[in-house]
Design an enzyme around this catalytic site. Structure first.
Site, mmCIF file in Angstrom:
data_model
loop_
_atom_site.group_PDB
_atom_site.id
_atom_site.type_symbol
_atom_site.label_atom_id
_atom_site.label_comp_id
_atom_site.label_asym_id
_atom_site.label_seq_id
_atom_site.Cartn_x
_atom_site.Cartn_y
_atom_site.Cartn_z
ATOM 1 N N GLU A 1 -1.187 -8.639 4.948
ATOM 2 C CA GLU A 1 -1.018 -8.735 6.407
ATOM 3 C C GLU A 1 -2.343 -8.610 7.156
ATOM 4 O O GLU A 1 -2.396 -8.816 8.361
ATOM 5 C CB GLU A 1 0.007 -7.688 6.892
ATOM 6 C CG GLU A 1 -0.512 -6.276 7.094
ATOM 7 C CD GLU A 1 -0.728 -5.479 5.821
ATOM 8 O OE1 GLU A 1 -0.752 -6.077 4.731
ATOM 9 O OE2 GLU A 1 -0.912 -4.248 5.912
ATOM 10 N N HIS B 1 -3.580 -5.616 0.963
ATOM 11 C CA HIS B 1 -2.931 -5.869 2.257
ATOM 12 C C HIS B 1 -2.928 -7.346 2.656
ATOM 13 O O HIS B 1 -3.846 -7.789 3.358
ATOM 14 C CB HIS B 1 -3.680 -5.100 3.350
ATOM 15 C CG HIS B 1 -3.478 -3.628 3.310
ATOM 16 N ND1 HIS B 1 -2.443 -2.992 3.951
ATOM 17 C CD2 HIS B 1 -4.203 -2.657 2.711
ATOM 18 C CE1 HIS B 1 -2.529 -1.684 3.750
ATOM 19 N NE2 HIS B 1 -3.576 -1.453 3.002
ATOM 20 N N CYS C 1 0.834 -1.206 0.000
ATOM 21 C CA CYS C 1 0.000 0.000 0.000
ATOM 22 C C CYS C 1 0.873 1.263 0.000
ATOM 23 O O CYS C 1 1.529 1.535 -0.988
ATOM 24 C CB CYS C 1 -0.980 -0.044 1.173
ATOM 25 S SG CYS C 1 -2.359 1.100 0.987
#
Lengths: 80, 220
Positions: free
Chosen positions: B196, B194, B86
């Protein structure tokens, strides 16, 4: 010496913000508006008094930080 | 395996990234403040998501010139793997480690939600662990994710198989549905979604676990 840097999107880059502004202007009844593009202006106060040296310094600033050559063009204006 | 996360002012996914790295490596990553001038001994560098410097000037522009970035660029050139997620992807384009730029979303709105991505490159060290699946689900959360580059660069990225992930449904106007790209050497990956944020069923998915586990094993 004061410098003013005008940063604009390169013509090949789509400008969704410019398009939105154009739509809003049309919505407000302004007729005959097209090609709206949004950019930015950065003003700098320089201790440098030599015009050529000042221009070259600001040019270097544009290349290293102020503009992103992938999407932006810049123009430097020296103001007295 | 030693990893690190670079922390900029207004990074906001740095701790999520640290959890993902620890889950994959069994070791807590070093958290490195952007004002440092050299990295600790590390095998993997992660540039996290967020709004570094409030997106002043351009997304990632100020962070790209932070003191620590000189060493990040040097390590990347030496072959150390660098993952930018990002805002981290925006920082990578601003430093020139990856080509192109991330512009304002075509719809002008901040977008937030799960996206299905095609794993476009199944040979890179970052992505070959995902070769058993054609698609992964990672969430996006960004305002400036519209990947832009000139036609020549886009053709080169596709010709050299450097597009790592593509959106199945383009959410932001990105050229050629690009969600993530690799550098020529294959040791730098930048992506807007994302991974994560999907490392536990409690978070709504585990495709990120698979991504981190296989990528870090490759580089470990």
């Amino acid at each position: 010496m004061k410098a003013r840097v005008h940063i604009t999107l390169r013509p090949s880059i789509l400008d969704p913000q410019g398009n939105a502004i154009e739509g809003a202007l049309t919505g407000l009844g302004f007729e005959g508006v097209s090609g709206v593009r949004q950019g930015k202006v950065i003003e700098l106060e320089l201790t440098e008094t030599d015009e050529a040296a000042a221009r070259s310094k600001v040019e270097d600033m544009c290349k290293k930080l102020l503009a992103n050559p992938v999407m932006e063009n810049y123009e430097i204006e020296l103001v007295g | 395996m030693k990893s690190c996360v670079i922390v900029f002012p207004a990074s906001n996914c740095d701790r999520d990234a640290a959890v993902a790295l620890e889950q994959a490596t069994g070791q807590k990553p070093d958290m490195v403040w952007h004002g440092e001038t050299s990295l600790p001994d590390t095998d993997f560098i992660l540039l996290p998501g967020g709004f570094s410097y409030g997106d002043y000037l351009r997304s990632g522009a100020m962070a790209g010139r932070s003191p620590i970035m000189q060493d990040v660029v040097k390590k990347a050139e030496d072959g150390v793997p660098v993952l930018g997620i990002c805002n981290g992807f925006q920082v990578l384009t601003e430093t020139g480690l990856l080509p192109g730029a991330l512009m304002r979303n075509a719809g002008l709105e901040f977008i937030c939600g799960m996206q299905t991505l095609q794993v476009a490159n199944t040979q890179s060290r970052f992505t070959r662990g995902l070769s058993d699946r054609a698609f992964v689900d990672f969430p996006v959360a960004h305002h400036d994710g519209n990947y832009t580059a000139d036609q020549e660069t886009l053709n080169r990225l596709e010709g050299e198989n450097l597009v790592a992930f593509r959106y199945v449904t383009n959410p932001n106007g990105s050229s050629r549905n690009i969600a993530g790209i690799l550098n020529e050497k294959g040791n730098v990956l930048g992506l807007m979604p994302h991974p994560e944020r999907v490392i536990s069923p409690l978070l709504g998915g585990e495709d990120g676990t698979a991504f981190f586990a296989t990528a870090l094993k490759e580089f470990g």
